[in-house]
Design an enzyme around this catalytic site. Structure first.
Site, PDB file in Angstrom:
ATOM      1  N   ASP A 173       0.835  -1.152  -0.052  1.00 25.47           N
ATOM      2  CA  ASP A 173      -0.029   0.006   0.108  1.00 25.47           C
ATOM      3  C   ASP A 173       0.792   1.240   0.072  1.00 25.47           C
ATOM      4  OD1 ASP A 173      -2.164   1.985   0.606  1.00 25.47           O
ATOM      5  OD2 ASP A 173      -3.289  -0.019   0.966  1.00 25.47           O
ATOM      6  N   HIS A 231      -3.482   5.893   3.695  1.00 25.88           N
ATOM      7  CA  HIS A 231      -4.165   4.767   3.234  1.00 25.88           C
ATOM      8  C   HIS A 231      -3.588   3.444   3.633  1.00 25.88           C
ATOM      9  CE1 HIS A 231      -5.945   1.883   0.269  1.00 25.88           C
ATOM     10  NE2 HIS A 231      -6.780   2.883   0.084  1.00 25.88           N
ATOM     11  N   SER A 280     -11.025  -1.041  -0.129  1.00 24.33           N
ATOM     12  CA  SER A 280      -9.822  -0.816   0.398  1.00 24.33           C
ATOM     13  C   SER A 280      -9.869  -1.176   1.823  1.00 24.33           C
ATOM     14  CB  SER A 280      -9.127   0.395   0.216  1.00 24.33           C
ATOM     15  OG  SER A 280      -8.571   0.777  -0.859  1.00 24.33           O
TER      16      SER A 280
END
Length: 779
Positions: A151, A227, A562
């Site tokens: 990620d 994220h 996600s």
């Protein structure tokens, strides 16, 4: 916060680096995939050097110069994945594609990021109390399983990754803590590995500007985006008390699915600081993603969670995430991948390969709500994460009424930059369509903002207090404004509301099937909570993603597949703790066959709009971690099964043999039917007359007799043979056949669409459920 196109905070190369792409580019970046290495799973340094030298020699044989080949290759995959990334002319790329040693050649595409209450909703706890029969207790909270996240990096100082009370690092770990001089990152006994990959990004930058100077922010494993921190903490973050989603208002305990697992971060995504493009662009390259998979397999991770994907993929072996996941599976590592945020349109699914566990997103029984009371006393319920709302009524004005003279009504209605008159907006509540952040509203002096959006009910952070209404209620506000010269409204603080019905429902943004590459494989595989998921965040930026947002939250709420993906990765970690010898396919089967196709009220799972959903929206169903630990039976798959699948998909035997160390032991099977691939779901996209499907079940529980039950499928009869299976010991396998027959004189339904059913094997304790999707062949 969910943004369109299943992208979270993506980076525009042209805006980050300040240069333009040439009109004509002689070379483009390609991935040259050669299969697997012959040196086996434990290469020496000499093996790694030999692999890289071979890549130079091989490319040199095509372009005529080994030295030039060394300059053109920007990444060499040397451990498990055999291949390289290089800048090539189209002519040379075509020559490589035609070479017998090459499996595939494809453009180095940009990947996209496909972006707590969940665990209470999933039954692992009840009101912050963990029952003794919880899977958490049985699985020791995922103790010592290693979960790797590919990620945007990690924020090491987050409490979610503290190593307090953690024991020694597992002896099998072979990873590293890649540090840098500017930002600095440190590992510990919880966060045991950090790596970053920037060759793809830098290659693209230097190709556009040879004088490009690599900034410190492109040389760190630290998460400057948020994220990666969010996803990895959702998968395996510690128990952290007194956290909240409302601007640091603390109210609950955050935790990941495997809170006692170890984590490793593989950073392939890079953050843009551009104010107006913080949520759009191309910041993750395929080249770097493959390198991350190669290292993660070597390092010793047990589970990989990856919330990245590609659009418009037509072949499994031209997709870097799918290739990486294939090699992970061959080495006993399960890859849990996001389905994408392209819903609710059909055939928008990403990560479609059968060796991946593909996860869609659902709602849950908790929402963050805020209320708007209009001057006519009409009270409207919306979604909000805002607190400290104005404590009185304020005048209302729509973006259209607040526009400057040269702005169009359409642009002003959405409050686009440069369309609003500050004199008209200041001191008022601004009403804007499809605008969630409120930057323009705040800049022009609004005290708060009301926005409207279709789809799943979810809240977003803004620069000022924001409440998001459903379109129908939003239009009621606009009608009210038009009806009076003294329009005003009162807005409440956000509050957490529970017992929301129906729940779960499929999130509007969650990508839908059927599978574009192979419709005989139902995707997604499962769904899990993916709306307003509270988890750890970076301290480098604010929750809106804009550089001008100076607020810093240790935890924040996000939406997307996600977010649902790491939740399932955490569940997989629990299963791996209890069953360390299970294959990736067995773990996947346990999660799929115990998933539920009904909601909390035992009604069929619905779409976001209330209509009944199908397996193309939820796959096998909504995950049930308390059942997944003891599924009773599993549909297992071996390396030869996957190789046979590829052979039947049309890949030549000499290509398939490149995937294994000892190709002589893995020939393409003489007979292999795609319909008989031992997948936990069943799909027949062209049913004509009668079709028989074979499956094999393995007992992983207590001895017992299982009986088959098939939910009636309109216009189709079914027959299971045998209709009961008796197992006497663990790991015993038994085969059954299920025949689907069209009714006599059956005609395609009005839309010539799929019909759905389910097969359930039950011993009275376990329910081993497989969804069925059938479509009559067109005449």
């Amino acid at each position: 916060m969910r943004v369109s196109n299943f992208c979270f905070l993506l980076l525009q190369f042209s805006l980050l680096f300040g240069f333009h792409t040439p009109a004509l580019a002689a070379k483009q970046s390609y991935i040259v995939y050669l299969g697997a290495h012959s040196h086996g799973p434990n290469p020496t340094l000499a093996d790694l050097d030999r692999a890289e030298n071979y890549h130079h020699e091989f490319l040199g044989s095509i372009i005529g110069s080994r030295d030039e080949a060394r300059e053109l290759i920007s990444s060499s995959y040397r451990r498990h994945i055999n291949g390289f990334a290089a800048d090539l002319e189209e002519e040379h790329a075509q020559q490589l594609a035609n070479h017998p040693e090459v499996v595939s050649v494809f453009l180095n595409k940009p990947t996209k990021k496909l972006t707590t209450g969940a665990w209470n909703f999933l039954g692992l706890e009840k009101d912050n109390v963990i029952p003794s029969n919880s899977t958490w207790e049985k699985a020791r909270f995922g103790e010592d399983v290693i979960i790797g996240g590919i990620d945007s990096g990690i924020w090491p100082e987050s409490e979610s990754f503290s190593d307090e009370e953690m024991g020694p690092i597992p002896s099998k770990w072979r990873g590293t803590c890649q540090n840098d001089d500017h930002y600095g990152v440190e590992c510990n006994r919880k966060l045991i590995g950090i790596r970053h990959y920037n060759k793809g990004l830098i290659s693209a930058a230097t190709k556009r500007n040879p004088a490009f100077d690599i900034p410190p922010k492109l040389k760190t494993g630290r998460d400057l985006d948020g994220h990666g921190t969010h996803t990895l903490s959702a998968a395996a973050g510690n128990f952290v008390q007194y956290v909240g989603a409302f601007c640091n208002h603390r109210y609950g305990t955050a935790k990941g699915g495997s809170p006692r697992a170890r984590v490793a971060s593989y950073k392939v995504c890079w953050y843009s600081e551009d104010d107006h493009n913080a949520a759009h662009g191309n910041d993750c390259t395929e080249q770097d993603t493959i390198a991350a998979f190669d290292d993660a397999i070597h390092d010793g991770v047990d589970i990989i969670t990856v919330s990245l994907g590609y659009d418009n993929i037509a072949d499994f072996l031209s997709d870097g995430v799918v290739i990486g996941a294939f090699h992970a599976t061959m080495n006993g590592v399960l890859t849990v991948a996001a389905s994408g945020n392209g819903g609710p349109e059909p055939q928008t699914i990403n990560n479609m390969a059968p060796w991946m566990l593909t996860v869609g997103a659902s709602t849950m029984d908790r929402e963050f709500a805020g209320y708007v009371t209009l001057g006519n006393n009409k009270r409207l319920r919306g979604a909000s994460l805002s607190v400290d709302m104005p404590r009185k009524s304020y005048p209302l004005i729509s973006g259209e009424d607040a526009r400057i003279a040269n702005a169009t009504d359409k642009d002003a209605r959405s409050c686009k930059p440069g369309t609003l008159d500050r004199k008209k907006v200041q001191g008022r509540i601004l009403v804007c369509l499809h605008e969630e952040k409120g930057y323009e509203a705040a800049k022009t002096g609004a005290v708060a903002m009301i926005t409207g959006a279709s789809g799943t009910f979810s809240a977003s952070y803004g620069f000022l207090p924001v409440t998001k209404l459903k379109i129908k209620d939003f239009e009621a506000v606009l009608d009210y404004i038009k009806s009076t010269k003294d329009a005003k409204a009162f807005m409440t603080d956000a509050q957490t509301e529970f017992a929301i019905e129906p729940s779960p429902a499929v999130a509007s943004f969650s990508s839908r099937g059927p599978n574009r590459i192979d419709p005989s494989i139902i995707k997604p595989d499962v769904i899990a909570p993916g709306v307003n998921i509270v988890a750890a965040f970076t301290s480098e930026r604010g929750p809106t993603g804009y550089a001008r947002d100076n607020r810093r939250f240790a935890f924040t709420a996000m939406d997307g597949t996600s977010m649902s993906t790491p939740i399932v990765a955490g569940i997989a970690g629990l299963i791996k703790t209890v069953h360390p010898d299970w294959s990736p396919a067995a773990i996947k089967s346990a999660i799929m066959t115990t998933a539920r196709a009904t909601d909390a009220n035992n009604k069929p799972i619905s779409e976001f709009n209330g209509k009944e959903a199908t397996a193309f929206a939820y796959g096998s169903g909504h995950v049930d971690p308390n059942s997944a630990l003891d599924p009773g039976l599993v549909y297992d798959l071996t390396l030869d099964d996957y190789l046979g699948y590829l052979c039947n998909r049309g890949y030549k035997e000499d290509v398939v043999k490149k995937f294994v160390v000892d190709p002589a032991k893995h020939p393409c099977p003489q007979s292999f039917e795609l319909a008989n691939f031992n997948y936990p779901s069943i799909a027949i996209p062209e049913l004509a007359g009668s079709v028989t499907v074979t499956r094999k079940l393995k007992n992983v529980g207590t001895p017992g007799t299982y009986k088959a039950q098939v939910k009636e499928i309109p216009g189709i009869s079914t027959d299971v043979e045998p209709s009961s299976l008796t197992f006497t010991h663990v790991n015993e396998e038994k085969t059954f056949k299920i025949t689907f027959t069209l009714a006599q004189n059956a005609k395609p339904n009005a839309t010539n669409d799929y019909v759905f059913g389910e097969l359930i094997w039950s011993d009275g304790t376990h329910r081993v459920r497989s969804p069925i999707a059938l479509k009559q062949k067109s005449k």
